[in-house]
Design a protein around this motif. Structure first.
Motif, PDB file in Angstrom:
ATOM      1  N   GLN A  80     -12.470  -3.782   4.677  1.00  0.00           N
ATOM      2  CA  GLN A  80     -12.044  -4.705   3.741  1.00  0.00           C
ATOM      3  C   GLN A  80     -12.051  -4.204   2.162  1.00  0.00           C
ATOM      4  O   GLN A  80     -11.014  -4.164   1.484  1.00  0.00           O
ATOM      5  CB  GLN A  80     -12.767  -6.087   3.971  1.00  0.00           C
ATOM      6  CG  GLN A  80     -11.893  -7.095   3.113  1.00  0.00           C
ATOM      7  CD  GLN A  80     -12.573  -8.683   3.633  1.00  0.00           C
ATOM      8  OE1 GLN A  80     -12.523  -8.922   4.395  1.00  0.00           O
ATOM      9  NE2 GLN A  80     -13.226  -9.174   2.697  1.00  0.00           N
ATOM     10  N   ALA A  81     -13.411  -3.651   2.211  1.00  0.00           N
ATOM     11  CA  ALA A  81     -13.563  -3.273   0.560  1.00  0.00           C
ATOM     12  C   ALA A  81     -12.532  -1.895   0.408  1.00  0.00           C
ATOM     13  O   ALA A  81     -12.118  -1.519  -0.575  1.00  0.00           O
ATOM     14  CB  ALA A  81     -15.164  -2.767   0.406  1.00  0.00           C
ATOM     15  N   GLN A  83      -9.829  -1.298   1.918  1.00  0.00           N
ATOM     16  CA  GLN A  83      -8.417  -1.743   1.828  1.00  0.00           C
ATOM     17  C   GLN A  83      -8.326  -1.930   0.194  1.00  0.00           C
ATOM     18  O   GLN A  83      -7.245  -1.507  -0.356  1.00  0.00           O
ATOM     19  CB  GLN A  83      -8.013  -3.058   2.499  1.00  0.00           C
ATOM     20  CG  GLN A  83      -7.855  -2.678   4.020  1.00  0.00           C
ATOM     21  CD  GLN A  83      -7.668  -3.840   4.800  1.00  0.00           C
ATOM     22  OE1 GLN A  83      -8.168  -5.023   4.358  1.00  0.00           O
ATOM     23  NE2 GLN A  83      -7.276  -3.759   5.916  1.00  0.00           N
ATOM     24  N   ALA A  84      -9.405  -2.684  -0.358  1.00  0.00           N
ATOM     25  CA  ALA A  84      -9.259  -3.130  -1.859  1.00  0.00           C
ATOM     26  C   ALA A  84      -9.108  -2.010  -2.508  1.00  0.00           C
ATOM     27  O   ALA A  84      -8.370  -1.859  -3.451  1.00  0.00           O
ATOM     28  CB  ALA A  84     -10.336  -4.138  -2.205  1.00  0.00           C
ATOM     29  N   ILE A  86      -7.948   0.903  -1.883  1.00  0.00           N
ATOM     30  CA  ILE A  86      -6.639   1.579  -1.567  1.00  0.00           C
ATOM     31  C   ILE A  86      -5.734   1.062  -2.740  1.00  0.00           C
ATOM     32  O   ILE A  86      -4.942   1.563  -3.199  1.00  0.00           O
ATOM     33  CB  ILE A  86      -6.310   1.907  -0.210  1.00  0.00           C
ATOM     34  CG1 ILE A  86      -7.256   2.890   0.487  1.00  0.00           C
ATOM     35  CG2 ILE A  86      -4.995   2.372   0.074  1.00  0.00           C
ATOM     36  CD1 ILE A  86      -7.434   2.698   1.891  1.00  0.00           C
ATOM     37  N   GLU A  87      -5.752  -0.401  -2.415  1.00  0.00           N
ATOM     38  CA  GLU A  87      -4.868  -1.188  -3.126  1.00  0.00           C
ATOM     39  C   GLU A  87      -4.736  -0.985  -4.540  1.00  0.00           C
ATOM     40  O   GLU A  87      -3.913  -0.930  -5.500  1.00  0.00           O
ATOM     41  CB  GLU A  87      -4.769  -2.632  -2.889  1.00  0.00           C
ATOM     42  CG  GLU A  87      -4.195  -3.008  -1.717  1.00  0.00           C
ATOM     43  CD  GLU A  87      -4.504  -4.517  -1.186  1.00  0.00           C
ATOM     44  OE1 GLU A  87      -4.638  -5.316  -1.896  1.00  0.00           O
ATOM     45  OE2 GLU A  87      -4.744  -4.564   0.143  1.00  0.00           O
ATOM     46  N   PRO A  91      -1.942   2.295  -3.971  1.00  0.00           N
ATOM     47  CA  PRO A  91      -1.370   1.338  -2.903  1.00  0.00           C
ATOM     48  C   PRO A  91      -0.310   1.946  -2.347  1.00  0.00           C
ATOM     49  O   PRO A  91       0.004   1.296  -1.061  1.00  0.00           O
ATOM     50  CB  PRO A  91      -0.982   0.247  -4.124  1.00  0.00           C
ATOM     51  CG  PRO A  91      -0.658   0.809  -5.300  1.00  0.00           C
ATOM     52  CD  PRO A  91      -1.858   1.988  -5.368  1.00  0.00           C
ATOM     53  N   ASP A  92       0.329   2.868  -2.540  1.00  0.00           N
ATOM     54  CA  ASP A  92       1.561   3.443  -1.631  1.00  0.00           C
ATOM     55  C   ASP A  92       1.128   4.372  -0.577  1.00  0.00           C
ATOM     56  O   ASP A  92       2.163   4.798   0.033  1.00  0.00           O
ATOM     57  CB  ASP A  92       2.629   3.908  -2.588  1.00  0.00           C
ATOM     58  CG  ASP A  92       3.236   2.907  -3.617  1.00  0.00           C
ATOM     59  OD1 ASP A  92       2.985   1.664  -3.403  1.00  0.00           O
ATOM     60  OD2 ASP A  92       3.695   3.336  -4.736  1.00  0.00           O
ATOM     61  N   ALA A  93      -0.073   4.844  -0.704  1.00  0.00           N
ATOM     62  CA  ALA A  93      -0.545   5.912   0.144  1.00  0.00           C
ATOM     63  C   ALA A  93      -0.281   5.476   1.601  1.00  0.00           C
ATOM     64  O   ALA A  93      -0.414   4.511   1.956  1.00  0.00           O
ATOM     65  CB  ALA A  93      -1.949   6.360  -0.317  1.00  0.00           C
ATOM     66  N   ARG A  94       0.120   6.419   2.263  1.00  0.00           N
ATOM     67  CA  ARG A  94       0.307   6.272   3.769  1.00  0.00           C
ATOM     68  C   ARG A  94      -0.722   7.329   4.441  1.00  0.00           C
ATOM     69  O   ARG A  94      -1.159   7.237   5.546  1.00  0.00           O
ATOM     70  CB  ARG A  94       1.499   6.642   4.405  1.00  0.00           C
ATOM     71  CG  ARG A  94       2.532   5.734   3.748  1.00  0.00           C
ATOM     72  CD  ARG A  94       4.286   6.155   4.357  1.00  0.00           C
ATOM     73  NE  ARG A  94       4.201   5.792   5.912  1.00  0.00           N
ATOM     74  CZ  ARG A  94       4.897   4.947   6.171  1.00  0.00           C
ATOM     75  NH1 ARG A  94       5.550   4.123   5.354  1.00  0.00           N
ATOM     76  NH2 ARG A  94       5.149   4.434   7.510  1.00  0.00           N
ATOM     77  N   THR A 123      -7.933   1.130   7.879  1.00  0.00           N
ATOM     78  CA  THR A 123      -7.453   0.451   6.582  1.00  0.00           C
ATOM     79  C   THR A 123      -5.802   0.693   6.883  1.00  0.00           C
ATOM     80  O   THR A 123      -4.999   0.082   6.026  1.00  0.00           O
ATOM     81  CB  THR A 123      -7.649   0.848   5.344  1.00  0.00           C
ATOM     82  OG1 THR A 123      -7.120   2.379   5.147  1.00  0.00           O
ATOM     83  CG2 THR A 123      -9.174   0.869   4.725  1.00  0.00           C
ATOM     84  N   GLY A 124      -5.561   1.532   7.852  1.00  0.00           N
ATOM     85  CA  GLY A 124      -4.081   1.861   8.200  1.00  0.00           C
ATOM     86  C   GLY A 124      -3.470   2.959   7.497  1.00  0.00           C
ATOM     87  O   GLY A 124      -2.428   2.974   7.243  1.00  0.00           O
ATOM     88  N   LEU A 125      -4.419   4.117   7.255  1.00  0.00           N
ATOM     89  CA  LEU A 125      -4.067   5.304   6.793  1.00  0.00           C
ATOM     90  C   LEU A 125      -4.060   6.505   7.858  1.00  0.00           C
ATOM     91  O   LEU A 125      -4.837   6.135   8.658  1.00  0.00           O
ATOM     92  CB  LEU A 125      -4.836   5.778   5.522  1.00  0.00           C
ATOM     93  CG  LEU A 125      -4.926   5.107   4.187  1.00  0.00           C
ATOM     94  CD1 LEU A 125      -6.038   5.443   3.560  1.00  0.00           C
ATOM     95  CD2 LEU A 125      -3.471   5.140   3.504  1.00  0.00           C
TER      96      LEU A 125
END
Lengths: 432, 432
Positions: A80-81, A83-84, A86-87, A91-94, A123-125
Motif C-alpha cells: 500500500q505504501a 503504491q502511494a 509510485i503515485e 504515477p504513469d510508470a508501468r 503494486t502492478g508494475l
C-alpha cells in the motif's frame, strides 16, 4: 518476542514514550503538515539507538537493504505504501528497472532484492533487475536460499534511455547507494524517472548534511511536544581535513571529540545519567559501517596504530576518508536473550511499514552493530508502528514501536530536506 | 476458513480470476491512471455477488457500517489508508466530528462507530461524535458489548460552524446516509470540510446513477483486460413512475422485468449457464435492503398482494418509493458450512483495506442477504486483497480476494464518478 529495555535510570525512563503517547495527535498533525511541504523519499530505513533516556537515529539509509527481514504480515502495508510512493513520484510508470548493489553473493541482500521486487510487482508494475556489476554480462538467474529466484540482466543504454534487453522502463529505482560514484550509464537519462535522485547516493551525500537537517527538525519537533531536543538528537561535530594514513588533522579530531564528550557529560549530569559518555567517529561519506570507531576519550584518536588507521582510512569501494563526523554515542539498552538488540525502521513514501531488531551477541552496547562482516540475527517487529495504545503502559510493544516510528519519520523528513537542499550539488556536478 | 465456491459450470469457471491474475499489471496501472483523474471517496464498501461465471457489485455504500467486522490484522492498513484519505481531502484537519446513524441501540452498528473512531484517532485526529438523534440531548456514554465505550454528544450549530460542546472540528465526517433528507444543521457549513458531500446521501443518490456510471466503467475496464463486460456488470433497467400503494406503473415494471430477464437468458445461453435467471427490484433511492424484491417472472410484479405492496412501498425513514431499479440477479455460489456467504469489501481512499463475508443460513442463493432484521454472521477475510499470487491457483484465497478487490474498486470508482457528476444536484438544491 520483544527485546527487554534496561537502564540505570529510573527517573526519565519512559518519559519520552509517555510524551509521544500523550502528544500523538500533535505529532501526527505536525508530520502531516511537514509532508505537505516536503516530498518524502521513495523509501528509506533508519538505525535507532534506544538508551531509555534517549531515542535517536544514527543513520538514515536511502537504499534500504533489509526488506526480507520485515514481519511477513507487514507485506500488505509495504504494498500500500509503495503504491502511494509510485503515485507521488512516477504515477504513469508501468515498467520499473531496479538497480541493486553489486554484491551478488550476499544471500541476505539478494533476498532483500527479491522481496523488494515482489512488493513492486504487487503494486502492478512490471519489474526487471538491471545490474551495474561487470560480472553480469548476460541474463543470470540466481537461486536464493529461501527458494526465490532472481534474474539479473546487464544494463543497456540506448541513447538517453536505460533498460535491459527488450525492456524500456519508465522508472529506474536505485537500491545501489553509488558509493563508488555515479556510473556514466546512469547520467543524463532522458524521460525516465530516476529514483532517488543521483545526489542521494553516497558519492555525494554527507552524514553531516543529514545531521544538520535532522538537528533543525528535531529542534522544531521537540518544541511541538515540549521536550529537550537532546532526547532525540545526537550531538555531532565535523572534522573536514583529515588523513588517517598521513596522520594529518589528528589535533582537530581530538579537539572535536573532547568538546563533544564535554557537552555529553554536561547533559548526562543534567539528567543524572551515570553511564560513560562515548562518541562515534565515522567517515562523513561512508556507509556500511566501514570507517567507524567508538571513542571514550580524545586521546584515543591520537597516535592510532597502523591497523586502526587503515581501518579508518578506507570505506566502501576503496574510497579514501577525508572528512569525518563525530557523533554522540547512544548506549543500547535493549537486549534480547542477553544479546544487544538495535531497532531498524523501514519506510516507504512517508509511511512506516515495519522494522526489525539487529540482534548481536558478540558486541557491547556502545559499539557499532553495523560493521563489515558482522552477522546479526534479524528479529522482525511483532506489531506495526502505527497503533499506539494509551490504555497500555508507555513501554508496551505497540507504544515502543510507535516511538520508534516517530523518531524514524523525523530522520526520513531530515533526509527529504537534505535531498532538497543538496539538489544544487547534482546540478553543479552535471554542469562540470 | 474461506467459503467454498460451487457452480454448475465447469467451462468459464475461474476464467475471470485467471484473467484478473494474468492482467494484474494492466489492472493496477489502469486504476492508477483513473485515480489521477478522479478523486476517490473518503471511504466506501461494496456488496459483491460471485456466481463463478460472474463477479459483480450489487451495492456501493458511501457510509460503510461494518468496520467492526474486518480482520483485526487489517487495522494498520485501515490506519494507513485513512491517513491517505485525510491528506487528500482535509490535510490541515486536527479535529474531526463524526456523525453516525441514529439507531443507537444497534450494538453491531455502534461497534462499527467505535472502530471507525479508533482508526481516525490513530491517524492523529481528535475525534468526537455528534449525534443527529433527537434522543441525544446531553452527552451520553454507551457501553458496548465488546467492552468499548462511545460518547455521543448533541450537535451544536454556532453560526456557520458545526460542533459539539467545546469542540470546533475542522472536518465533519458523515457515517449517516441522510435517508431522511439533509437536516438543516448540516447545511451551509462555513469553513468546515463536510465528508462526503451532502449529495452522496440517499436523499439525493440514486442507485440507477451509480449503475450507469458503473456500467461505463465496467465497459472501459473490460476492454483493457479483454473480457465481456457482462462478466462483471449486472444488467439493469429503471422504472420512473411507480406507486405500489396505488398500483400505478405496474405495466412499466413488468415490461422492464421481462426485457431484462430476456437479456439475461440470452447471456446464460451464450455461456451455457443452466441456472434460472432472476432480477432484483429495488427502490432507486433506497438503502438497508428495504423495498427489495426478487423476481423470476414478469407476472410476479403484477397483482401484488397488500403485504407485498406495503413491503415495497416504504424504505428507510418512511420514505415512499417512486422510482425503482431492476437489477440483474447474480446467484451466490459461495457457501460456508452450507450457508450462503456473500463478500463485502471495505475501502478507504482508493485502497482496499479488508472485507468480510455475510454468512446467512436461512436464505437461498438468489435472495437478498441484506434485509431488515436479517442476522448474518460476519466472517472476516483471512488475507488481504492486495496480494495476488500467480504461483497459486486462480481460486486460491489470495487470488479470489484480489478479484474481489478489483471489482470493489471498480464500484468505488463508479461512485466517485457518480458523485462528481451529480455535484450540480447539490448546488441546485442549495439554490432552491
Amino acid at each position: 518476542m520483544v527485546p527487554h529495555l534496561t537502564t540505570a535510570l529510573t527517573g526519565p525512563l519512559l518519559d519520552l514514550e509517555r510524551n509521544f503517547l500523550d502528544h500523538r495527535t500533535e505529532i501526527e498533525q505536525w508530520f502531516r503538515a511537514q509532508w505537505q511541504e516536503t516530498r518524502p523519499p521513495f523509501y528509506g530505513s533508519t538505525d535507532l539507538r534506544n538508551s531509555g533516556f534517549k531515542l535517536a537515529p544514527v543513520d538514515l539509509n536511502l537504499f534500504p537493504g533489509g526488506f526480507n527481514n520485515l514481519n511477513e504480515s507487514f507485506l500488505p502495508l509495504c504494498v500500500q505504501a509503495a503504491q502511494a510512493a509510485i503515485e507521488r513520484i512516477c504515477p504513469d510508470a508501468r515498467r520499473l528497472l531496479l538497480i541493486p548493489e553489486n554484491h551478488t553473493r550476499n544471500q541476505f541482500y539478494l533476498q532483500n532484492v527479491a522481496q523488494l521486487v515482489a512488493i513492486l510487482r504487487l503494486t502492478g508494475l512490471e519489474v526487471r533487475i538491471g545490474s551495474l556489476s561487470p560480472e553480469v554480462t548476460e541474463p543470470t538467474t540466481l537461486e536464493l536460499a529461501n527458494g526465490a529466484t532472481l534474474l539479473l540482466e546487464p544494463l543497456e543504454r540506448r541513447g538517453g534511455s536505460l533498460g535491459v534487453k527488450n525492456f524500456e522502463p519508465c522508472a529506474v529505482l536505485l537500491n545501489n547507494d553509488l558509493s563508488a560514484g555515479v556510473p556514466d550509464v546512469l547520467r543524463n537519462l532522458d524521460g525516465q524517472w530516476l529514483i532517488p535522485p543521483l545526489h542521494a547516493g553516497w558519492h555525494t551525500r554527507r552524514k553531516s548534511n543529514h545531521a544538520r537537517a535532522y538537528s533543525r527538525i528535531a529542534q522544531e519537533f521537540a518544541q511541538v511536544i515540549g521536550i529537550d531536543p537532546w532526547r532525540i538528537n545526537p550531538e555531532f561535530g565535523v572534522c573536514g581535513q583529515i588523513n588517517f594514513k598521513e596522520r594529518t588533522g589528528e589535533e582537530c579530531l581530538a579537539a572535536q571529540v573532547d568538546a563533544l564528550l564535554g557537552r555529553i557529560r554536561a547533559k548526562y549530569k543534567e539528567y543524572g545519567v551515570s553511564d560513560e559518555p562515548f562518541v562515534v567517529v565515522k567517515a562523513d561519506a561512508g556507509t556500511y559501517g566501514m570507517g567507524v570507531m567508538t571513542v571514550r576519550d580524545a586521546s584515543e584518536v591520537q597516535g592510532l596504530n597502523r591497523r586502526q588507521r587503515n581501518k579508518m582510512s578506507v570505506i566502501k569501494e576503496g574510497l579514501q576518508v577525508q572528512e569525518v563526523i563525530i557523533q554522540e554515542g547512544v548506549h543500547t539498552f535493549e537486549t534480547c536473550a542477553d544479546a544487544v538488540a538495535e531497532p531498524v525502521v523501514y519506510m516507504m513514501d512517508h509511511y512506516v511499514v515495519g522494522g526489525f531488531y539487529r540482534v548481536h551477541t558478540e558486541r557491547g552496547r556502545d559499539e557499532n552493530l553495523n560493521a563489515p562482516g558482522m552477522h546479526f540475527k534479524p528479529l522482525a517487529f511483532e506489531t506495526c508502528c502505527t497503533l499506539p495504545d494509551a490504555a497500555q503502559g508507555p513501554d508496551a510493544p505497540p507504544n515502543r514501536f510507535y516511538a520508534y516510528g516517530v523518531v524514524a519519520r523525523l530522520a526520513l523528513l531530515a533526509a527529504a530536506v537534505e535531498i532538497e537542499e543538496t539538489a544544487s550539488t547534482e546540478l553543479e556536478q552535471a554542469a562540470a
